[in-house]
Enzyme design. Sequence first.
Site, PDB file in Angstrom:
ATOM      1  N   ASP A  60       0.825  -1.206   0.000  1.00 22.21           N
ATOM      2  CA  ASP A  60       0.000   0.000   0.000  1.00 22.21           C
ATOM      3  C   ASP A  60       0.864   1.263   0.000  1.00 22.21           C
ATOM      4  O   ASP A  60       1.952   1.293   0.580  1.00 22.21           O
ATOM      5  CB  ASP A  60      -0.880  -0.010   1.256  1.00 22.21           C
ATOM      6  CG  ASP A  60      -1.790   1.189   1.337  1.00 22.21           C
ATOM      7  OD1 ASP A  60      -2.665   1.326   0.474  1.00 22.21           O
ATOM      8  OD2 ASP A  60      -1.618   2.003   2.263  1.00 22.21           O
ATOM      9  N   GLU A 110       0.911  -0.541  -5.169  1.00 25.51           N
ATOM     10  CA  GLU A 110      -0.013   0.568  -5.397  1.00 25.51           C
ATOM     11  C   GLU A 110       0.871   1.819  -5.498  1.00 25.51           C
ATOM     12  O   GLU A 110       1.294   2.380  -4.485  1.00 25.51           O
ATOM     13  CB  GLU A 110      -1.013   0.717  -4.255  1.00 25.51           C
ATOM     14  CG  GLU A 110      -2.043   1.802  -4.540  1.00 25.51           C
ATOM     15  CD  GLU A 110      -2.546   2.522  -3.304  1.00 25.51           C
ATOM     16  OE1 GLU A 110      -3.564   3.213  -3.422  1.00 25.51           O
ATOM     17  OE2 GLU A 110      -1.911   2.421  -2.243  1.00 25.51           O
TER      18      GLU A 110
END
Length: 724
Positions: A402, A455
């Site tokens: 993330d 990401e």
Amino acid sequence: MAPATLPPEAVAALVEGRHGDPFALLGPQPGADGKPWLRVLLPGATAVAAITADGAAPLALTHAAGLFEGPLPADKPYRLRIDWSGTVQEAADAYSFGPLLGELDLHLLGEGAHRDIGRTLGAHPMTVDGVSGTRFAVWAPNARRVSVVGDFNGWDGRRNPMRLRHGPGVWEIFLPDIGPGTIYKYEVLDPNGAILPLKADPFAWQAEVAPATGSIVADTAGFRPPAPLPARSGPPASQPISVYEVHAGSWMRGDGNRELSWEELGDRLIPYLTGMGFSHVEFLPVMVHPFGGSWGYQPLGQYAPQAALGPPEHFARLVERLHEAGIGVILDWVPAHFPTDSHGLARFDGTALYEHADPREGFHQDWNTLIYNLGRREVRNFLIGSALHWLETYGVDALRVDAVASMLYRDYSRKHDEWVPNIHGGRENLESISFLQELSRIIEERCPGKLLIAEESTAFPGVTRRADEGGLGFDFKWNMGWMHDTLHYMEMEPVYRQYHHDGIAFGLVYAFSERFMLPLSHDEVVHGKGSLIGKMPGDDWQKFANLRAYLSFMWTHPGKKLLFMGGEIAQHREWNHDRSLDWHLLDQAPHAGIQRLVRDLNRLYRDIPALHARDCEEGGFRWVVLDDRQNSVFAYLRLGPEGTAPALVVCNMTPVLRQGYRVGVPLGGSWREIVNSDAAIYGGANNGNGGMVHAAGAASHGLEDSLDLQLPGLSTIVLTPMEG
């Protein structure tokens, strides 16, 4: 004969819980005549005796705070008989055991290179000298004292202070008679002598259900890793990877709006995934997080699954059941930042230990979180150990990392005077880059076949290039640019799309610069953004037609696929983590049609090599119609390995039925219409080409032959040549 009288200051430090080396004073000590002497600190006890095979030897109370001592009969194993004001307890003495961490462990911990750190630090049941108990170990190099506390010692930090191993700054102790299921925390005395709020164990494998914050001794010794996912043929870049993104607590709820357990979730989710044809499920972070509204993106327990859904072994069993069904498991993983909760990592030993001390480096303004100090080898070891823990101990197949962009740039979301340049004066975060490269190298070495997915929302070069070649080493990168551009295009009224034609086309300019995954993730259906179906313009019919055309475009576009739960049923409302998806919508034909379309797209994506085998190769794609802005029509070929049939994709992004639309194809003969998003079974008007169209024998668009097509309004159709 007793040992020399302890200095008053040593006694005071011991009974007040300030002594940094309790093992030097407690437990068996040499007497002046060479015979053993025993000293124990048990605040609240009224009498203590040492029990050996020769009988009981009472110890004398030498300090009112609970310090008992006396001769230890012979050099034999002993236990303590403790009288707690009439309640008698018999237990082994924690201070009779020597250190358990070996020199190699200490060296590797000090170097930040211990690859089994999750089985070294934390709480681990074991048997020592025939005595069952638990070894506790925690990194707190600047603490003056660390104790294990729990119901077993009345949460009294004076009872079980730990032994400091000076090299790596690790504290350890073996507590006999403590086993799985025991709740505990650490009491830490900071460098200034202040007692910090009780800390959860950063390496705990199990935690209490929030809002409780204790750690739980897990059965780490008996933990059985799940069976692996059966091997799939070919490298991941050539596989049909289709991911269903799930928030475990809200995909489906039980009676009374309660969260399903891991077992119940498996009973319902696994048949759904297999029926829908997804190859993988990606869970929003399952790591322990104190606030449910963070959806797991502010984790504190990097080694433990969220407790509300069940114990760790139940989550492991869910992974195994998914593998048995042929479904890969991806976990979102957050090495960028952590919350400021006082029971967590923040100023863990009274200093900025896991985080940067300078808030310009250590505090994330957007999320009110602390940023890991990835320039510190012990912090890198903690996080890499966490990654290996999920990949090896739980057998998951991939980690989606993330907020990578926030890790790569020191000025991420900061004003010009709010960040610290790197050693070269630049904005790149060299420590984070080095960490991600190290992470990818270690996973490649230890976990071949496991994937790392980024990401990453910027144009940082080489995200999916191997670390040894100067890249970050990820296997795939979320294509955030594609998502933003195409959603922005789809949100426009069709009459205006001709002026924004590049919204669809631009993604192909860079589509093969990295190995991409196309994400329609949870981020697009929260914070007032509405739902996918809600973004589509027009009346109700046009909204569904737009979404069907868009999903069909996505599934035929180069790149692996990811769809957040609820998108496949065209849920109207924005996602709410405290509610189940609106499954009742499937009673309505338009919603059921979207679900059926996604199921069929997954099947075609899997079965037709042209749609997946060269997802990451420029030679797997060719534009046929790119410049028809006025009609908002796009056509392209997907090309598979040699000897496989191509697929022609034609998108009509206006609500106008177009007759006689000629599109070039590389082969003559008959072409079968294998997908038509306007088909009646999906809720469409059933316009199209009747399932079959024959090449006209006329060259077009630089290709040898052509098809005369009917293009339904707001639709995507896919055709492949008939064999023979």
